[in-house]
Design a protein around this motif. Sequence first.
Motif, mmCIF file in Angstrom:
data_model
loop_
_atom_site.group_PDB
_atom_site.id
_atom_site.type_symbol
_atom_site.label_atom_id
_atom_site.label_comp_id
_atom_site.label_asym_id
_atom_site.label_seq_id
_atom_site.Cartn_x
_atom_site.Cartn_y
_atom_site.Cartn_z
ATOM 1 N N GLU A 1 97.623 -81.677 80.129
ATOM 2 C CA GLU A 1 98.672 -82.628 79.856
ATOM 3 C C GLU A 1 99.074 -83.556 80.605
ATOM 4 O O GLU A 1 100.944 -83.511 80.635
ATOM 5 C CB GLU A 1 99.040 -81.423 81.443
ATOM 6 N N ALA A 2 98.330 -84.173 81.249
ATOM 7 C CA ALA A 2 98.550 -85.547 82.026
ATOM 8 C C ALA A 2 98.562 -86.479 80.312
ATOM 9 O O ALA A 2 98.831 -87.948 80.410
ATOM 10 C CB ALA A 2 97.479 -85.671 82.749
ATOM 11 N N ILE A 3 98.181 -85.988 79.572
ATOM 12 C CA ILE A 3 98.203 -87.452 78.675
ATOM 13 C C ILE A 3 99.679 -86.962 77.195
ATOM 14 O O ILE A 3 98.987 -86.308 76.709
ATOM 15 C CB ILE A 3 97.210 -87.214 77.497
ATOM 16 N N PRO A 4 100.240 -88.025 76.812
ATOM 17 C CA PRO A 4 101.892 -86.991 76.074
ATOM 18 C C PRO A 4 101.420 -86.923 74.886
ATOM 19 O O PRO A 4 101.839 -86.475 73.757
ATOM 20 C CB PRO A 4 102.110 -88.451 76.373
ATOM 21 N N SER A 5 99.898 -87.803 74.215
ATOM 22 C CA SER A 5 100.005 -87.635 72.578
ATOM 23 C C SER A 5 99.122 -86.336 72.663
ATOM 24 O O SER A 5 98.722 -85.907 71.525
ATOM 25 C CB SER A 5 98.615 -89.445 72.466
ATOM 26 N N LEU A 6 98.648 -85.929 73.387
ATOM 27 C CA LEU A 6 98.393 -83.794 72.664
ATOM 28 C C LEU A 6 99.458 -83.090 73.580
ATOM 29 O O LEU A 6 99.908 -83.122 74.520
ATOM 30 C CB LEU A 6 97.167 -84.561 74.139
ATOM 31 N N VAL A 7 98.600 -81.966 72.721
ATOM 32 C CA VAL A 7 100.206 -81.342 73.047
ATOM 33 C C VAL A 7 98.924 -79.757 72.526
ATOM 34 O O VAL A 7 98.558 -79.841 71.940
ATOM 35 C CB VAL A 7 101.041 -80.913 72.629
ATOM 36 N N ILE B 1 99.272 -95.074 85.156
ATOM 37 C CA ILE B 1 99.733 -96.110 85.826
ATOM 38 C C ILE B 1 100.544 -95.780 86.748
ATOM 39 O O ILE B 1 101.730 -95.040 86.305
ATOM 40 C CB ILE B 1 100.161 -97.582 84.800
ATOM 41 N N ASP B 2 101.645 -95.908 87.787
ATOM 42 C CA ASP B 2 102.037 -94.739 88.762
ATOM 43 C C ASP B 2 102.051 -94.067 88.538
ATOM 44 O O ASP B 2 103.603 -93.305 88.435
ATOM 45 C CB ASP B 2 103.289 -96.119 88.820
ATOM 46 N N ARG B 3 100.931 -93.078 88.452
ATOM 47 C CA ARG B 3 101.288 -91.505 87.893
ATOM 48 C C ARG B 3 101.798 -91.696 86.903
ATOM 49 O O ARG B 3 102.247 -90.066 86.399
ATOM 50 C CB ARG B 3 101.877 -90.880 89.153
ATOM 51 N N LYS B 4 101.588 -92.062 86.001
ATOM 52 C CA LYS B 4 101.996 -92.095 84.155
ATOM 53 C C LYS B 4 100.800 -92.405 83.526
ATOM 54 O O LYS B 4 100.071 -93.175 83.953
ATOM 55 C CB LYS B 4 103.141 -92.410 84.564
ATOM 56 N N MET B 5 100.991 -92.198 82.542
ATOM 57 C CA MET B 5 100.107 -91.856 81.118
ATOM 58 C C MET B 5 100.885 -93.302 80.459
ATOM 59 O O MET B 5 102.138 -92.984 79.670
ATOM 60 C CB MET B 5 99.507 -91.141 80.648
ATOM 61 N N VAL C 1 96.507 -101.465 87.303
ATOM 62 C CA VAL C 1 95.697 -100.099 86.735
ATOM 63 C C VAL C 1 94.443 -99.546 87.795
ATOM 64 O O VAL C 1 93.273 -100.717 88.788
ATOM 65 C CB VAL C 1 94.395 -99.572 85.472
ATOM 66 N N ARG C 2 93.758 -98.370 88.308
ATOM 67 C CA ARG C 2 93.156 -97.689 89.425
ATOM 68 C C ARG C 2 91.868 -97.732 88.811
ATOM 69 O O ARG C 2 91.606 -96.058 88.444
ATOM 70 C CB ARG C 2 93.330 -96.637 90.308
ATOM 71 N N GLN C 3 90.733 -98.359 88.544
ATOM 72 C CA GLN C 3 89.908 -98.327 87.079
ATOM 73 C C GLN C 3 88.403 -99.773 87.816
ATOM 74 O O GLN C 3 89.818 -100.759 88.049
ATOM 75 C CB GLN C 3 90.812 -97.983 85.888
#
Length: 241
Positions: free
Chosen positions: A25-31, A149-153, A182-184
């Motif tokens: 759900e956090a990745i826009p390219s996946l459903v 980044i900033d709570r968005k993908m 990026v926090r990584q």
Amino acid sequence: MPEQLHCLIVDDEPPAREVLKRYVEAIPSLVLVGECENAMQALSFLQQYPVQLLLLDIRMPVLMGTDFIKTLSHPPQVIFTTAHRDYAVEGFDLNAVDFLLKPISFERFLKAVNKVLQKNALDPAPPVSNFTVPEPVLSEAPAFLYLRIDRKMVKILLNEVFFLESLKDYVRIITVNGPLLVRQSLSSLEEMLPEQEFVRIHRSFIVARRHIRAYTHETMEVGNNELPIGRLYRNEVLKLL
């Protein structure tokens, strides 16, 4: 917006399915189109609905995930998930995109999904019947990554990246549109970047080879920036260039 991949979660453990659902759900390219407790449920689902990506556990009752894949004449792309490292070799022998060892971090899951997205960008699959899919783009698609980044993908086109700089717990990505934070770790991002396009020149810097303007034994000009070449990286960098 890029084409969304329809994915199915197959895992006999409810907590594991919940983790993967949050990640998807956090990745826009996946459903997410469904979830199953075992391979037999998954087989029934695949016979009725188109799926392009399987998030598949290996050790399950009745039928192992690896054995299940062998029964499919045209399996979707597969990311195996398991708590057992011993199955890694068999998983890759079945042409899995990736093999994730539980507990799975979001960072590691994202790396696996990026592999799928980059593979599809270079070799787009034909439209699947039963639902509408945009026509494949015929021109060569640039490689990209999705990063939090900033709570968005956020989608980052790799051909727009000048360099990456390590800042303790963060990485600053300098792009044609400005910097992104990026926090990584820099090492984890290095694993996600195509090695033919990026080169690490210092413990704190990775640069895009296409944007290198000039270099000496000690420094490198990338865009309008002069960056140091680390002593430990110097020989390898000069050999590549």
